[in-house]
Design a protein around this motif. Structure first.
Motif, PDB file in Angstrom:
ATOM      1  N   VAL A  84       0.782  -1.159   0.033  1.00 45.23           N
ATOM      2  CA  VAL A  84       0.153   0.059   0.051  1.00 45.23           C
ATOM      3  C   VAL A  84       0.808   1.193   0.192  1.00 45.23           C
ATOM      4  CG1 VAL A  84      -0.145  -0.038   2.737  1.00 45.23           C
ATOM      5  CG2 VAL A  84      -1.991   1.095   1.057  1.00 45.23           C
ATOM      6  N   ASN A  91      -5.388   0.484  -0.698  1.00 45.69           N
ATOM      7  CA  ASN A  91      -5.795   0.387   0.447  1.00 45.69           C
ATOM      8  C   ASN A  91      -7.129  -0.077   0.647  1.00 45.69           C
ATOM      9  OD1 ASN A  91      -5.378   1.074   3.371  1.00 45.69           O
ATOM     10  ND2 ASN A  91      -6.904   2.965   3.004  1.00 45.69           N
ATOM     11  N   GLN A 184      -2.882  -6.056   1.889  1.00 43.62           N
ATOM     12  CA  GLN A 184      -2.273  -4.733   1.374  1.00 43.62           C
ATOM     13  C   GLN A 184      -1.006  -4.435   1.964  1.00 43.62           C
ATOM     14  OE1 GLN A 184      -5.361  -2.021   2.516  1.00 43.62           O
ATOM     15  NE2 GLN A 184      -4.062  -0.903   3.840  1.00 43.62           N
TER      16      GLN A 184
END
Length: 229
Positions: A84, A91, A184
């Motif tokens: 991320v 996200n 993520q």
């Protein structure tokens, strides 16, 4: 009266069922200390969400995994992540990707674990010895059992969430693999770094007894420079 009791029973069971399925989401941070402060930022999956009106396509794009990673690590491998932090649009999506480059003859992605993700790896070039270690099961037949094999281009291997795993280049040419993880931000615990490179250092007596090593060996390991791969 019977109908009333039955209706009450159904209502109670529905409530219990809803409670059974309610739970906290999986954490995507190592820890989150509570604070009674209305001015503190609110995080979602460890990140603050951007105002949708200001989002652009660039946040859902990453370029560069076609280029070999520059290997500077003493273990002879380079991991190029697309988490991320590298692609903000990941996200809340629960996915990420890495490229791993390995030097010939022993380039190693050392034993590590991802506390928040399982991993599936596909070999693109070279020959890898890869595997994972089962947990301390009550069943002695699978306790700490190693599941490992040699992988060739096109082969795929999966590493279950939270279990220690590794890959080593056992060929005479470079190796390349891509891996996808179902988080993520899967988190990375590299065993040697965490135990011998912790800040501040763990009391050497703990490691000496835990690993059945001489205190001098532990002191030597703790004195080394442990860098992220």
């Amino acid at each position: 009266m019977l109908a009333t009791r039955f209706t009450l029973f159904i209502a109670i069971m529905a409530m219990i069922s809803s409670l059974a399925y309610a739970s906290d989401p999986d954490p995507l941070q190592d820890f989150c200390v509570a604070v009674n402060d209305s001015t503190a930022a609110v995080f979602v999956n460890g990140k603050i969400c951007k105002d949708p009106k200001t989002v652009t396509g660039d946040e859902f794009f990453f370029s560069g995994l076609n280029r070999p990673g520059i290997i500077t690590s003493p273990v002879g491998a380079k991991v190029t992540p697309v988490f991320v932090d590298e692609m903000p649009g990941l996200n809340t999506l629960g996915i990420s990707l890495v490229r791993i480059d390995y030097e010939p003859n022993g380039g190693l992605n050392p034993p590590h674990a991802h506390p928040r993700a399982s991993e599936i790896l596909v070999v693109m070039e070279g020959t890898l010895y890869a595997g994972f270690v089962a947990s301390n099961s009550k069943d002695p037949s699978i306790r700490n059992k190693v599941f490992a094999r040699t992988l060739y281009p096109g082969d795929v291997h999966v590493f279950p969430r939270g279990l220690i795993h590794f890959q080593m280049n056992v060929g005479e040419t470079k190796a390349v693999a891509f891996a996808s993880l179902n988080s993520q931000d899967p988190g990375i615990i590299t065993l040697a770094n965490s135990l011998f490179g912790s800040v501040p250092p763990i009391d050497p007596r703990v490691l000496a007894r835990g690993f059945q090593l001489d205190n001098n060996v532990v002191s030597d390991l703790q004195s080394r420079l442990w860098i992220q791969n």
